[in-house]
Design a protein around this motif. Sequence first.
Motif, PDB file in Angstrom:
ATOM      1  N   GLY A   1       0.985  -1.305   0.042  1.00 35.65           N
ATOM      2  CA  GLY A   1      -0.126  -0.097   0.022  1.00 35.65           C
ATOM      3  C   GLY A   1       0.730   1.322  -0.011  1.00 35.65           C
ATOM      4  N   LEU A   2       1.914   1.272   0.935  1.00 36.96           N
ATOM      5  CA  LEU A   2       2.967   2.267   0.983  1.00 36.96           C
ATOM      6  C   LEU A   2       3.684   2.543  -0.416  1.00 36.96           C
ATOM      7  CD1 LEU A   2       3.954   1.833   4.503  1.00 36.96           C
ATOM      8  CD2 LEU A   2       2.580   3.764   3.810  1.00 36.96           C
TER       9      LEU A   2
ATOM     10  N   ARG B   1      -7.172  -3.642   0.313  1.00 32.68           N
ATOM     11  CA  ARG B   1      -7.470  -3.101   1.419  1.00 32.68           C
ATOM     12  C   ARG B   1      -6.488  -2.161   2.060  1.00 32.68           C
ATOM     13  NH1 ARG B   1     -10.042  -7.856   1.497  1.00 32.68           N
ATOM     14  NH2 ARG B   1     -11.883  -8.213   2.809  1.00 32.68           N
ATOM     15  N   SER B   2      -5.058  -2.815   1.870  1.00 29.06           N
ATOM     16  CA  SER B   2      -4.074  -1.548   2.297  1.00 29.06           C
ATOM     17  C   SER B   2      -3.926  -0.280   1.405  1.00 29.06           C
ATOM     18  CB  SER B   2      -2.683  -2.447   2.119  1.00 29.06           C
ATOM     19  OG  SER B   2      -2.672  -3.081   3.165  1.00 29.06           O
ATOM     20  N   ASN B   3      -4.420  -0.531   0.030  1.00 33.29           N
ATOM     21  CA  ASN B   3      -4.192   0.595  -0.841  1.00 33.29           C
ATOM     22  C   ASN B   3      -5.431   1.615  -0.636  1.00 33.29           C
ATOM     23  OD1 ASN B   3      -2.194   1.106  -2.898  1.00 33.29           O
ATOM     24  ND2 ASN B   3      -2.498  -1.352  -3.156  1.00 33.29           N
ATOM     25  N   LEU B   4      -6.609   0.853  -0.316  1.00 37.44           N
ATOM     26  CA  LEU B   4      -7.801   1.604   0.067  1.00 37.44           C
ATOM     27  C   LEU B   4      -7.491   2.665   1.302  1.00 37.44           C
ATOM     28  CD1 LEU B   4     -10.797   2.245  -0.038  1.00 37.44           C
ATOM     29  CD2 LEU B   4     -11.372   0.295   1.083  1.00 37.44           C
ATOM     30  N   TYR B   5      -7.000   1.941   2.349  1.00 35.68           N
ATOM     31  CA  TYR B   5      -6.686   2.694   3.580  1.00 35.68           C
ATOM     32  C   TYR B   5      -5.752   3.721   3.427  1.00 35.68           C
ATOM     33  CZ  TYR B   5      -9.168  -1.201   6.011  1.00 35.68           C
ATOM     34  OH  TYR B   5      -9.969  -2.070   6.229  1.00 35.68           O
ATOM     35  N   CYS B   6      -4.664   3.364   2.612  1.00 33.82           N
ATOM     36  CA  CYS B   6      -3.482   4.413   2.427  1.00 33.82           C
ATOM     37  C   CYS B   6      -3.948   5.582   1.700  1.00 33.82           C
ATOM     38  CB  CYS B   6      -2.457   3.804   1.762  1.00 33.82           C
ATOM     39  SG  CYS B   6      -0.809   4.564   1.898  1.00 33.82           S
TER      40      CYS B   6
ATOM     41  N   VAL C   1     -11.550   6.407  -3.820  1.00 31.30           N
ATOM     42  CA  VAL C   1     -11.374   5.041  -4.400  1.00 31.30           C
ATOM     43  C   VAL C   1     -12.593   4.334  -4.650  1.00 31.30           C
ATOM     44  CG1 VAL C   1     -10.261   2.701  -3.862  1.00 31.30           C
ATOM     45  CG2 VAL C   1      -9.188   4.833  -2.863  1.00 31.30           C
ATOM     46  N   VAL C   2     -12.328   3.727  -5.883  1.00 32.46           N
ATOM     47  CA  VAL C   2     -13.494   2.735  -6.625  1.00 32.46           C
ATOM     48  C   VAL C   2     -13.091   1.487  -6.600  1.00 32.46           C
ATOM     49  CG1 VAL C   2     -15.055   2.751  -8.592  1.00 32.46           C
ATOM     50  CG2 VAL C   2     -14.107   4.887  -8.200  1.00 32.46           C
ATOM     51  N   LEU C   3     -13.797   0.402  -6.039  1.00 33.53           N
ATOM     52  CA  LEU C   3     -13.497  -0.820  -6.206  1.00 33.53           C
ATOM     53  C   LEU C   3     -14.352  -1.410  -7.011  1.00 33.53           C
ATOM     54  CD1 LEU C   3     -13.493  -1.901  -2.367  1.00 33.53           C
ATOM     55  CD2 LEU C   3     -11.504  -1.232  -3.878  1.00 33.53           C
TER      56      LEU C   3
ATOM     57  N   GLU D   1     -20.583  -5.781   2.000  1.00 29.55           N
ATOM     58  CA  GLU D   1     -20.498  -4.564   2.675  1.00 29.55           C
ATOM     59  C   GLU D   1     -19.031  -3.846   2.520  1.00 29.55           C
ATOM     60  OE1 GLU D   1     -22.514  -4.285   6.227  1.00 29.55           O
ATOM     61  OE2 GLU D   1     -23.371  -6.387   6.391  1.00 29.55           O
ATOM     62  N   VAL D   2     -18.492  -4.155   1.374  1.00 31.50           N
ATOM     63  CA  VAL D   2     -17.341  -3.597   1.274  1.00 31.50           C
ATOM     64  C   VAL D   2     -17.102  -2.328   1.041  1.00 31.50           C
ATOM     65  CG1 VAL D   2     -16.931  -4.214  -1.206  1.00 31.50           C
ATOM     66  CG2 VAL D   2     -14.812  -4.200   0.165  1.00 31.50           C
ATOM     67  N   GLY D   3     -18.181  -1.478   0.659  1.00 30.25           N
ATOM     68  CA  GLY D   3     -18.379  -0.315   0.466  1.00 30.25           C
ATOM     69  C   GLY D   3     -17.986   0.444   1.657  1.00 30.25           C
ATOM     70  N   ARG D   4     -18.516  -0.322   2.846  1.00 27.81           N
ATOM     71  CA  ARG D   4     -18.289   0.587   4.337  1.00 27.81           C
ATOM     72  C   ARG D   4     -16.892   0.771   4.604  1.00 27.81           C
ATOM     73  NH1 ARG D   4     -21.875  -2.758   8.671  1.00 27.81           N
ATOM     74  NH2 ARG D   4     -20.895  -1.062   9.905  1.00 27.81           N
ATOM     75  N   LEU D   5     -15.868  -0.008   3.675  1.00 25.14           N
ATOM     76  CA  LEU D   5     -14.672   0.165   4.309  1.00 25.14           C
ATOM     77  C   LEU D   5     -14.187   1.692   3.779  1.00 25.14           C
ATOM     78  CD1 LEU D   5     -12.824  -3.073   3.251  1.00 25.14           C
ATOM     79  CD2 LEU D   5     -13.410  -2.171   5.512  1.00 25.14           C
ATOM     80  N   GLY D   6     -14.880   2.343   2.857  1.00 24.49           N
ATOM     81  CA  GLY D   6     -14.932   3.723   2.402  1.00 24.49           C
ATOM     82  C   GLY D   6     -14.463   3.900   1.104  1.00 24.49           C
TER      83      GLY D   6
END
Lengths: 295, 371
Positions: free
Chosen positions: A132-133, A164-169, A177-179, A189-194
């Motif tokens: 992600g970093l 997941r790591s990329n989304l958070y970072c 971010v669009v998944l 409910e993956v959209g709830r990760l943001g």
Amino acid sequence: MRHLLAIEGMPRAEIEALLLRAEGFREGRNSERRLSGKVVGNLFFEPSTRTRSSFEIAAAALGAHVLNWTVAGSSASKGESLLDTVRNLAAMGPAVLVVRHPSSGAAELVARAVKCAVINAGDGQHEHPSQGLLDAFTLKRRWGSLTGKRVAIVGDVLHSRVARSNLYCLRTLGVEVVLCGPATLLPAEVGRLGAKVTTELDEALEGADAVMMLRVQRERQTEALFPSEREYHRRWGLTAARAEGLKSGALVLHPGPVNRGLELAPEVADGLQSVILEQVENGVAVRKAILEAVA
Amino acid sequence: MSALVLRGGRVIDPLQGVDRAADLVIRDGRIAELIDPGQAVGNLESLDVKGLWVMPGFIDLRCVINDPADLTAALAGGYTTLVASPESEAVPSPWIRVLRAAALTKHVEGEELGEVPADAVCLSNGSRPIVRGGLMRRALQYSRPLKVPVMIHAEDPSLSGRGVLGEGFVATWLGLPSVPASAEVSVVARDLALLEEQGGRLHFSHLTCAGSLRLLKDARQRGLKVTADATPHHLTMTDDAARGYAIEARVWPPLRPAADVAALVAAVRDGTIDAIASDHHRIDPVEREHPFDQCTPGAQMLAQAFGRVATLKLEPTQLARLFSSGPAAILSLEGGSLAPRTRADLTIVDPAQHRVRYTLIGGEVRFTGAS
């Protein structure tokens, strides 16, 4: 920083400090052997070429002595618990353990059991923070600032710790971010990760400044989650035609290794928009910054 | 044999419609009579149970027993009778009555019907699913004249897969393989259809999903002979307990999101759920030193079952029904009541502390807890 276990919850300032430090390594400014005399243990319970090599090169460049332990199959199947294995290795006195494991939460479990620093080099379907970093680092070098950009992450989101790591970072750094992926590869409910979520690739690519194509994890797929590779390529693969339709200057990323012709057309993987090799190159600088921060 | 009078307690026996302050006289290991508080009964030894609830002895429908420590835990949890799951080992039990569930299928492999010993109180396949509907149909058919319940762990392994936590946001967030509700609900639906067709007695162990409870309620209303239990852990933990990969959340069936837990608690309150089963399974600590998904699932629940369920603030008669008269009725056992002449198996609890204070078996105090 005591450990690097996850990007989720990392403050923006901490991420930016790591990326800044990585920039120094990337430009060859920090050449001191900060880990001289220290031992870095690579503990891999899952096959990996580039992540393990990348950590090994980074650690060696910082002057550390690197030990590689590759454990084929789970230790559980041999009657030894993960914690047994890890306590034994920790007794040899490494400063840092770099842990890759097929189970989510494994690195956190290890970190609770040992005194040394632990870097999560990928735990199951949870996180892969160094990836992600380094992806954020790659985009930042290209763009200067990430704020207000839009990134599409496409493919096997269900099994992807990279997603997941990329989304958070990226979110922490101000990116939208669009998944995107087949409905069978998008967890509940993956959209709830943001993130925004869509099953339609063209919708995800609309206005994207970068596209991150996830590897289809054939080895994790215990049953067919989509009808055929041909259909996957047609609906969720970045074909040459789709790549041409991207916003001008849009970048294409992939954490590797690429399944050519499946998630990514070969000409796109090798094309001008692709920064796949830059990702690999940047990985070493970012991992130096991580090792230095925890050791 | 000795005689004993329990003084100052609140006596609760839903079968007799009793819930009042009373003293209870025990003679020769059996319940003699209920008397008014303080009433003279001659020179009997007395036990002060002021402020405590006196209930019929707890009966557990499902636990795995493989060590004397499990029986010690059961006594501390107020249990006087246990039904040991087919996975259990034979452990000599000096006081607690240990009944055995007969294996519904040979070696609980789910392939062929198992032999039914004469003393079987129920048929169970442990925590293993009956995958083939044809076999389940035959099990109900065959057991119908035996008048013992067929206890089912409702799971379709093709839906549960490698899952370790109920499907929902928490599993997605933690990156844990998940189990959709349909893995349970579809088997409940199938088995209710078979019950309707075949007759027999069906009992669902450890239900967890709102969808299963809706089907159960409907089947009851249509007069089907079906019962069900819930576990203390599924009533008191949601999937969120797995945060940080906390090992106490590694149970089977998996923990579910809050909406399912709320439905389960409601079903316990309204009587859709007949009993609490501990589902106790002690796991060797070394089997819990792996990452979450690789750990053997299980919860050590016998000692803490009452304490956990008491946090739901149920009526005392509801608690007595769930822990004693409900399980007794499912198994057609003597017990679950404080009627005169029944064996003096009693569980005496401290309602304020949510703790078991005394366990009496055959009129003898076999466990005394801290006040």
